[in-house]
Design an enzyme around this catalytic site. Structure first.
Site, mmCIF file in Angstrom:
data_model
loop_
_atom_site.group_PDB
_atom_site.id
_atom_site.type_symbol
_atom_site.label_atom_id
_atom_site.label_comp_id
_atom_site.label_asym_id
_atom_site.label_seq_id
_atom_site.Cartn_x
_atom_site.Cartn_y
_atom_site.Cartn_z
ATOM 1 N N HIS A 273 0.865 -1.182 0.000
ATOM 2 C CA HIS A 273 0.000 0.000 0.000
ATOM 3 C C HIS A 273 0.904 1.234 0.000
ATOM 4 C CE1 HIS A 273 -3.724 2.130 0.615
ATOM 5 N NE2 HIS A 273 -3.199 2.816 1.610
ATOM 6 N N ASP A 275 0.562 5.201 0.005
ATOM 7 C CA ASP A 275 -0.290 6.386 0.047
ATOM 8 C C ASP A 275 0.312 7.435 -0.891
ATOM 9 O OD1 ASP A 275 -2.347 5.572 1.802
ATOM 10 O OD2 ASP A 275 -0.929 5.667 3.459
ATOM 11 N N ASP A 385 -7.948 0.897 2.032
ATOM 12 C CA ASP A 385 -7.707 1.858 3.119
ATOM 13 C C ASP A 385 -8.636 3.068 3.088
ATOM 14 O OD1 ASP A 385 -6.345 2.857 5.338
ATOM 15 O OD2 ASP A 385 -4.928 3.978 4.117
ATOM 16 N N HIS A 589 -7.021 9.159 -0.936
ATOM 17 C CA HIS A 589 -7.706 9.019 0.364
ATOM 18 C C HIS A 589 -6.970 9.598 1.578
ATOM 19 C CE1 HIS A 589 -5.521 5.046 0.169
ATOM 20 N NE2 HIS A 589 -5.241 5.382 1.405
HETATM 21 ZN ZN LIG Z 1 -3.774 4.559 2.658
#
Ligand SMILES: [Zn+2]
Length: 1019
Positions: A273, A275, A385, A589
């Site tokens: 993951h 971000d 997420d 997000h």
């Molecule tokens: Zn995230």
């Protein structure tokens, strides 16, 4: 002999940590180290390779916050290491044990190609070719001194405000002195990789962790602990290397014992993951992606069975642009099927706040990138997420050709446990998508014994299906899977006492899970996250940037398409493509929810300003073309981009300026001011508060008796954790009503109110247009509060069973009571442009231009009536991760609609967000398409992305009923076809038929329909 499991486990932990793991690289010699400090922002790799390095060594400090240092490491293979497997061990002195939350490095060969990344859990570098004694080698490390903004240890989630989340002054100003170094180089050795010791470590790790998870009375547990004891006895701690093989032999029978025939089956999906921005700026994510991808492609070389799912097309697009040699490795590994483009989206967006058309474009640009670059048609929506999922998504997914949905975030609910892990998710229109929440409750698994056991224990659907998924690999800040995780997966493939772990692809998991469980239960409606409710409000300016950009994109496409078809004007394909991708990126997000560091939100403001300016130019250019030459008397044309006609201007058309009635002038009555038109009468008292909002036609008061409308309320807002994310329910326990006004005065067109409180000042202007049921409240706030939540309250005299809130492509109803814990947990909810409350025959609504957070409560009064209070969450001021979040000047608008049903609320929501534009000219602009039904709304009008000159029209049924409508193009029609979101033809489903020059539509509730209209060639 008496057995004591705790003693065995403690012994294993200490021996592993202090003796066995260090023994993997026991034979080591120091490397030569040089260092070069980059002044300012990161530089291209070739620049660094040519730089002048000064001598450095282990123990040296490096890296002020956000700086980049390059290390050159060099060495010579000792003569007696001929033929051995050699690795460099490079410990940059990371500030955290979590990969991606502190310093990170990427290692390059002297030719500038990337090898692999370094993080606290991954410090080795294979030294490939010169494995003979006397051979020399050299590598370069691009080390990023990313500061630890948030400590992630289980006991250390303190969320203290920090200034580390913005760019250091010396990075902006070359003259400023650099900051204090954060890190210290801890190890730089050339070492022999002792594979036998490495494998022994993995054996003990897996068996020890498995034993720990087994029930205390389990025979297997006691046998495993005995096996571990015997293996540890066999290790000579003074000669680990020489005795590791014997210890392994003692463990072999335990590892060979197979899993039970019907053991739970876990699909392990390699993942990282990343971000796209969060506790680091966008520019750092570009490098994070290069690090993770270098890691996993290197791991694929050594492990042909390893599969890795990478989501967020934007991240691969960054690689293509900034690290082409790393991107080339992606291409190689995608071709072998090891690297799996996943998720179908441009980024992993927020889906509470992101608008409908934006969600459609997330899929368009995500899927198209994967198709064009890799020839892969992705079939999943991968959003592990994101902070809640709107109920329009199943249909949007289906229309993008997506069959599967994955998240795990709902496991973060603080009140209710979601009842399924595998289920069909049904949206507002009835579309169902097969969905899975990995029961491991994380997207960053290490495949530890605890995680594998938790997956099985936690899996709610295990009575009826035997399959679940575990995404594994370090994430959030990237990192990805490691060789240790793959070693665990190999041992857990078929091991007595454990679930079976199979490394495979998301597609293989979903296809298998569906075949196994086609009649999975159904969850209807939104997937509300009972957590992170403050994300609907934090960082207002970012939310306004998105809202404004979404509506400007609609206008730009609409008017540019109209100008192209009507006047042959050039359609700005490239600009729109780029602007869309920029807006989509910022829906990520942690950006749109307002949960990133100051650096990210400051840059987002600059970006939105540039996007606005460019879109305004595109709109202006198209409208000038359409409006024609200005007349001699300064005549003007009024454009209406909304999907409804207004004030004599047709939807999506323009006419010479029709006469416009002036706004209502306030009148004075005692110390009260009154705004009144033919429909409503608003009374404002000497404090600037609304004491009456009367619906004249219905002869009915909108406000509950004795209450005040547009009451601004200030709450203490200091959640227990996750400041920018969370509003905790106890915020309601304390409230300050802002009833004092500095001034209340009538202007020619409205009522102007000034209030000061704390360190802040609010100016509001109330206006009421002739013929309108909407009281407009234009608000300018100079906001300097800390840890406060500002709400605007409207206590309405209406017995509303539910509130109706706009979501993408429709609306949802939520109960206003708190009967169940599920209802009670929704104490802060999302609405887009409107939120409506009503009883049979009468209702009211709040519309807004940039507010998402709302709360709706109700109470029965002594007089028997019901007060339903709707409040808008206007501003917050959390102090982590951005200590200055929301400080400063803001302007926002909202309005109270009196005596309206949902269809009128929908219409007014569009109007407020798409104000009419007046342009000099004399032409009447016929709409490019018009639709004769109030429920069928046009979401987008544009030219086709394939540049065929076809016109794309996307519409949806907005009222929640069936609609038969006629779409009339403003041009001669050659053909019409229904398409998916990517503008590819779909099988005819009866939603449209062509009759002459018209298209007859038949839509089910909330159906979205995309039509490709081919204009007839000019004759
Ligand atoms: Zn995230």
């Amino acid at each position: 002999m008496h057995n004591d499991p705790a003693v065995t486990e403690a012994r294993l932990a200490r021996v592993l940590d202090q003796r066995l793991r260090p023994a993997v690289h026991a034979r080591a010699v120091p490397l030569g180290v040089g260092i070069w400090d980059v002044r300012g922002e990161p530089v291209p790799v070739p620049v660094a390779l040519r730089a002048r390095y000064r001598p450095a060594g282990v123990g040296d400090r490096w890296g002020p916050a956000w700086a980049t240092c390059w290390f050159r490491i060099s060495g010579t293979v000792p003569e007696d290491w001929d033929g051995l497997t050699l690795e460099a061990v490079l410990d940059l002195g990371f500030g955290s044990t979590e990969p991606g939350f502190s310093a990170e490095g990427l290692v390059y060969r002297p030719d500038g190609t990337a090898v692999k990344a370094l993080n606290p859990r991954n410090t080795h570098l294979p030294i490939g070719a010169p494995a003979h004694g006397g051979a020399a080698f050299e590598y370069y490390i691009e080390a990023a001194a990313n500061p630890v903004v948030m400590h992630t240890g289980p006991d250390d989630l303190s969320f203290h405000p920090t200034r580390l989340g913005d760019r250091a002054p010396w990075l902006r100003d070359a003259g400023a002195p650099p900051g204090e170094p954060l890190y210290r180089l801890r190890r730089a050795d050339l070492a022999v990789f002792d594979r036998v010791v490495f494998e022994l470590v993995q054996d003990l790790d897996v068996l020890g962790q498995l034993a720990h998870e087994l029930p205390s009375g389990s025979t297997r547990r006691w046998q495993l602990l005995q096996d571990v004891e015997r293996a540890l006895d066999a290790v000579d701690l003074q000669d680990v290397s020489g005795t590791a093989a014997a210890a392994r032999a003692l463990l072999a029978p335990a590892l060979a014992a197979p899993a039970s025939a019907r053991a739970h089956r876990i699909s392990a999906i390699g993942h990282a993951h990343i971000d796209s921005a969060w506790l680091w700026p966008l520019r750092e994510t570009v490098r994070k992606v290069a690090r993770t991808v270098s890691n996993v492609t290197q791991l694929m070389d050594d492990h042909p069975g390893f599969r890795f799912a990478m989501s967020q097309a934007q991240q691969l697009a960054w690689l293509k642009q900034h690290r082409p040699e790393v991107y080339a490795r992606v291409g190689e590994k995608a071709a072998t099927g090891q690297f799996l483009p996943t998720g179908s989206l441009w980024v992993e967006p927020d889906t509470n706040i992101t608008g409908g058309e934006s969600l459609a474009r997330q899929f368009v640009h995500g899927k198209r990138f994967y198709l064009e670059e890799f020839g892969v048609e992705t079939e999943d929506m991968w959003l592990p997420d994101t902070f809640g999922y709107n109920a329009a998504l199943p249909q949007v997914m289906k229309l993008a050709g997506v069959r599967w949905f994955l998240t795990q975030k709902i496991s973060w609910n603080t009140t209710n446990k979601f009842p399924h892990h595998t289920f069909w998710w049904e949206g507002i229109d009835g579309t169902r998508i097969f969905s899975h929440f990995p029961p491991v409750d994380t997207y960053n698994s290490e495949l530890s014994g605890a995680e594998v056991a938790h997956s099985e224990r936690n899996f709610q659907d295990k009575a009826r299906t035997n399959r679940s998924m575990v995404p594994f690999g370090y994430g959030d800040g990237g990192g990805g899977p490691t060789r240790e995780m793959l070693a665990r997966a190999a041992r857990l493939a078929d091991l007595e006492g454990s679930a079976k772990v199979v490394v495979e692809t998301p597609g293989e998991f979903f296809a298998g899970a569906l075949a196994d469980y086609p009649d999975a239960p159904v969850w209807v409606g939104e997937l509300y996250l009972e957590f992170h409710r403050g994300t609907l409000t934090s960082q207002l300016a970012t939310k306004q940037g998105n809202r404004r950009s979404e509506h400007l994109l609609r206008e730009a496409e609409l008017w540019a398409a109209t100008a192209a078809v009507e006047h042959g004007a050039a359609y700005p394909y490239e600009a729109l493509d780029r602007l869309w991708k920029t807006v989509l990126l910022h829906q990520f997000h942690d950006i749109l929810p307002g949960t990133s560091i100051a650096w990210v939100h400051r840059e987002a403001q600059e970006t939105y300003l540039a996007v606005t300016s460019e879109l305004e130019q595109l709109v202006g250019q198209a409208q000038r073309t359409l409006a024609g030459p200005p007349g001699p008397d300064g005549q003007a044309v009024v454009f209406n981009a909304a999907p409804h006609a207004r004030d004599g201007v047709p939807a999506m058309g323009a006419v010479p300026r029709p006469p416009r009635p002036p706004a209502t002038a306030p009148t004075r009555s005692g110390d009260q001011l009154v705004l009144e038109n033919a429909l409503v009468r608003i009374v404002v008292d000497g404090r600037g508060l609304i004491t009456s909002a009367h619906d004249l036609g219905a002869d009915r008061e909108a406000l509950a008796p004795g209450t005040l409308g547009n009451l601004l309320q200030l709450h203490q807002d200091f959640p227990n954790q996750w400041d920018a994310w969370d509003i905790d329910a106890f915020y309601r326990n304390t409230v300050l009503d802002l009833t004092d006004a500095e001034s209340v005065r009538a202007t020619g067109t409205g009522i102007h109110i000034v209030r000061t409180f704390g360190s802040s000042r609010i100016e509001q202007t109330l206006t009421l247009d002739q013929g309108s049921r909407r009281l407009d409240i234009d608000t300018v706030i100079d906001w300097h509060e800390r840890e406060k939540l500002l709400k605007a309250a409207f206590p309405l005299d209406v017995r509303a069973a539910h509130s109706t809130a706009e979501i993408p492509f429709g609306h949802v109803e939520r109960p206003t009571h708190t009967n169940t814990s599920w209802d009670a947990a929704k104490f802060e909810v999302c609405a887009h442009r409107f939120l409506h409350v009503g009883e049979r025959g009468w209702g009211a609504a709040l519309v807004n231009d940039s507010t998402y957070g709302h709360d709706v409560t109700r109470d029965t009064r002594p007089d028997g009536g019901t007060t339903t209070t709707v409040r808008l969450s206007l501003l917050r001021a959390p102090r982590f991760p951005d200590p200055e979040a929301d400080q400063g000047r803001h302007r926002l608008r909202y309005g109270l609609l009196i005596g309206v049903e949902v269809p009128e609320a929908i219409e007014e929501g569009y109007r407020l967000n798409l104000p009419e534009r007046t342009v000099l000219g004399t032409a009447t602009v016929a709409p490019l398409v018009s639709v004769d039904h109030a429920a069928v709304l046009v979401s987008a009008v544009k030219l086709a992305d394939d540049r065929s000159d076809d016109v794309i029209v996307r519409l949806y049924e907005a009222h929640g009923g069936r609609a038969r409508a006629t779409l009339t193009p403003g041009f001669a029609l050659a053909a019409v076809v229904a398409t998916d979101l990517l503008e590819r033809p779909l099988a005819q489903d009866g939603s449209h038929t062509v009759v002459g020059s018209e298209v007859r539509l038949s839509l089910r509730p909330f159906q979205i329909l995309t039509l490709r209209l081919t204009p007839a060639p000019a004759t």
